[in-house]
Write a protein that holds these residues in place. Structure first.
Motif, PDB file in Angstrom:
ATOM      1  N   GLY A  34      -1.134  -1.294  -5.745  1.00 49.39           N
ATOM      2  CA  GLY A  34      -1.351  -1.669  -4.449  1.00 49.39           C
ATOM      3  C   GLY A  34      -2.762  -2.178  -4.380  1.00 49.39           C
ATOM      4  O   GLY A  34      -3.577  -1.733  -5.398  1.00 49.39           O
ATOM      5  N   PRO A  35      -3.295  -2.939  -3.331  1.00 51.70           N
ATOM      6  CA  PRO A  35      -4.725  -3.069  -3.100  1.00 51.70           C
ATOM      7  C   PRO A  35      -5.317  -1.900  -3.217  1.00 51.70           C
ATOM      8  O   PRO A  35      -4.993  -0.800  -3.022  1.00 51.70           O
ATOM      9  CB  PRO A  35      -4.383  -3.725  -1.699  1.00 51.70           C
ATOM     10  CG  PRO A  35      -3.246  -4.237  -1.625  1.00 51.70           C
ATOM     11  CD  PRO A  35      -2.306  -3.310  -2.135  1.00 51.70           C
ATOM     12  N   ASN A  36      -6.632  -2.069  -3.362  1.00 56.26           N
ATOM     13  CA  ASN A  36      -7.607  -0.736  -3.180  1.00 56.26           C
ATOM     14  C   ASN A  36      -7.466  -0.373  -1.907  1.00 56.26           C
ATOM     15  O   ASN A  36      -7.703  -0.825  -0.962  1.00 56.26           O
ATOM     16  CB  ASN A  36      -9.298  -1.364  -3.570  1.00 56.26           C
ATOM     17  CG  ASN A  36      -9.434  -1.638  -4.843  1.00 56.26           C
ATOM     18  OD1 ASN A  36      -8.794  -1.124  -5.630  1.00 56.26           O
ATOM     19  ND2 ASN A  36     -10.369  -2.577  -5.213  1.00 56.26           N
ATOM     20  N   GLY A  37      -7.492   1.264  -2.027  1.00 52.34           N
ATOM     21  CA  GLY A  37      -7.494   1.946  -0.713  1.00 52.34           C
ATOM     22  C   GLY A  37      -5.824   1.839  -0.112  1.00 52.34           C
ATOM     23  O   GLY A  37      -5.686   2.348   1.044  1.00 52.34           O
ATOM     24  N   ALA A  38      -4.800   1.700  -0.805  1.00 52.85           N
ATOM     25  CA  ALA A  38      -3.504   1.621  -0.699  1.00 52.85           C
ATOM     26  C   ALA A  38      -2.989   2.790  -0.361  1.00 52.85           C
ATOM     27  O   ALA A  38      -1.858   3.147   0.144  1.00 52.85           O
ATOM     28  CB  ALA A  38      -2.665   0.823  -1.276  1.00 52.85           C
ATOM     29  N   GLY A  39      -3.720   4.146  -1.453  1.00 53.13           N
ATOM     30  CA  GLY A  39      -3.135   5.359  -1.184  1.00 53.13           C
ATOM     31  C   GLY A  39      -2.459   5.812  -2.334  1.00 53.13           C
ATOM     32  O   GLY A  39      -1.900   6.854  -2.694  1.00 53.13           O
ATOM     33  N   LYS A  40      -2.716   5.070  -3.723  1.00 59.50           N
ATOM     34  CA  LYS A  40      -2.269   5.387  -5.085  1.00 59.50           C
ATOM     35  C   LYS A  40      -2.781   6.720  -5.517  1.00 59.50           C
ATOM     36  O   LYS A  40      -1.986   7.496  -5.927  1.00 59.50           O
ATOM     37  CB  LYS A  40      -2.599   4.179  -5.906  1.00 59.50           C
ATOM     38  CG  LYS A  40      -2.093   2.763  -5.422  1.00 59.50           C
ATOM     39  CD  LYS A  40      -2.080   1.782  -6.739  1.00 59.50           C
ATOM     40  CE  LYS A  40      -3.692   1.615  -6.884  1.00 59.50           C
ATOM     41  NZ  LYS A  40      -4.544   1.040  -6.104  1.00 59.50           N
ATOM     42  N   THR A  41      -3.986   6.802  -5.644  1.00 58.70           N
ATOM     43  CA  THR A  41      -4.729   8.127  -5.947  1.00 58.70           C
ATOM     44  C   THR A  41      -4.344   9.438  -5.244  1.00 58.70           C
ATOM     45  O   THR A  41      -3.946  10.347  -5.673  1.00 58.70           O
ATOM     46  CB  THR A  41      -6.251   8.049  -5.861  1.00 58.70           C
ATOM     47  OG1 THR A  41      -6.613   7.007  -6.943  1.00 58.70           O
ATOM     48  CG2 THR A  41      -6.695   9.141  -6.631  1.00 58.70           C
ATOM     49  N   THR A  42      -4.341   9.103  -3.759  1.00 60.29           N
ATOM     50  CA  THR A  42      -3.763  10.234  -2.875  1.00 60.29           C
ATOM     51  C   THR A  42      -2.439  10.786  -3.443  1.00 60.29           C
ATOM     52  O   THR A  42      -1.955  11.717  -3.406  1.00 60.29           O
ATOM     53  CB  THR A  42      -4.106   9.632  -1.569  1.00 60.29           C
ATOM     54  OG1 THR A  42      -5.081   9.585  -1.038  1.00 60.29           O
ATOM     55  CG2 THR A  42      -3.145  10.887  -0.687  1.00 60.29           C
ATOM     56  N   THR A  43      -1.454   9.488  -3.569  1.00 60.78           N
ATOM     57  CA  THR A  43      -0.075   9.924  -3.887  1.00 60.78           C
ATOM     58  C   THR A  43      -0.113  10.858  -5.135  1.00 60.78           C
ATOM     59  O   THR A  43       0.585  11.768  -5.193  1.00 60.78           O
ATOM     60  CB  THR A  43       0.802   8.493  -3.989  1.00 60.78           C
ATOM     61  OG1 THR A  43       0.782   7.892  -2.815  1.00 60.78           O
ATOM     62  CG2 THR A  43       2.056   9.031  -4.385  1.00 60.78           C
TER      63      THR A  43
END
Length: 301
Positions: A34-43
């Motif tokens: 996903g683009p930077n800021g897409a929510g990957k790390t949060t997920t």
């Protein structure tokens, strides 16, 4: 197996993840893009119970990760290789994790050897390069021999040999029947490592499918044509519905296959010097498919 069901995570008035659902199955390396800021790390943080969901549910092998009494036996994870006490030795760091999870000390030496740090076990982590810290983080993830493994940008700072080693490791872990979930912004490595993709943008699901299917869905084939009669061929191609870009020494054609172009050239008595098909890379497909999702929400992670 990892199941994310209707996951929503808000920080104040900002939504980082928005009604996200997908499944990560064993036996595959699943890339998380996903683009930077897409929510990957949060997920990833919600999967590991480090952040609580605002809505929805996340399970690891059918239950929330927090319910696993000794987590390293169930999930091994590397989210940030820099988040480790620099004054400890690699061996002491892993030994502490092993004790807290009921893992024998012998396992510490085994995983250090597996990641190529056997000779550095007594050194302080503060003197490690980023690539060595990544290897140590991978060792920690492997410590409990878990069936589920999660890695966030694990090859940052690694040299080419390290990248090849990581690629082989992840594929071998998946071949053993483990669930391997890998977040990375390096499309070339994902192309060589992942079998499946989960792609998100602005916290929402864009795709969850085999890597090849995703690449093919975003692919726009281009055929390069070199001919001493470009104007004649361009007119015939345009009439047949192709998109033609004229460069000084060639035509770039979309919408027709090389075979169709060759047949049109033959029918119009046009001499061809070159006819070559070019397929877009995974990176190009990713940029194309996620283009409308790059303007992510302020405050998302």
């Amino acid at each position: 197996m990892i199941e994310v069901i209707g996951l929503t995570k808000r920080y104040g008035g900002k939504t980082a993840v928005d009604d996200l659902s997908f499944t990560v199955r064993p036996g595959h390396v699943t890339g998380f893009l996903g683009p930077n800021g897409a929510g990957k790390t949060t997920t990833l943080r919600v999967i590991l119970g480090l952040d609580a969901p605002t809505a929805g549910a996340v399970t690891v092998d059918g239950v929330p990760f927090r319910t696993h009494r000794r987590g390293l036996h169930h999930v091994g994870a590397l989210l940030d290789a820099q988040q480790v006490h620099g004054g400890r030795s690699a061996q002491a760091h892993l030994a502490a994790l092993a004790r807290s999870n009921g893992i024998g000390r012998r396992r510490v030496g085994e995983v250090l050897a597996e990641v190529g740090l056997a000779d550095a076990g007594h050194r302080r982590i503060g003197g490690f390069s980023l690539g060595m810290k990544q290897r140590l983080g991978i060792a920690a993830a492997l410590l409990g021999d878990p069936p589920v493994l999660m890695f966030d940008e694990p090859i940052n700072g690694m040299d080419p040999e390290g990248v090849r080693w990581v690629r082989h490791l992840f594929r071998s872990l998946a071949a053993q029947g483990r669930t391997v979930f890998l977040s990375s912004h390096l499309m070339t490595e994902m192309e060589h490592t992942a079998d499946h993709l989960v792609v998100i943008g602005q916290g929402r699901l864009i795709a969850a499918e085999p890597l090849r299917a995703f690449a093919d869905r975003g692919t726009r084939q281009r055929v390069t044509v070199r001919t001493p009669q470009p104007a004649v061929l361009a007119a015939a191609l345009t009439a047949a519905g192709a998109s033609v870009d004229t460069a000084p020494d060639h035509l770039a054609v979309r919408g027709l296959s090389a075979e169709q172009i060759g047949a049109l050239a033959f029918a119009n008595a046009v001499e061809l010097h070159e006819l070559a098909t070019h397929t877009t890379s995974l990176e190009e497909a990713f940029m194309e498919i996620t283009a409308g999702h790059a303007d992510h929400l302020a405050g998302s992670r």
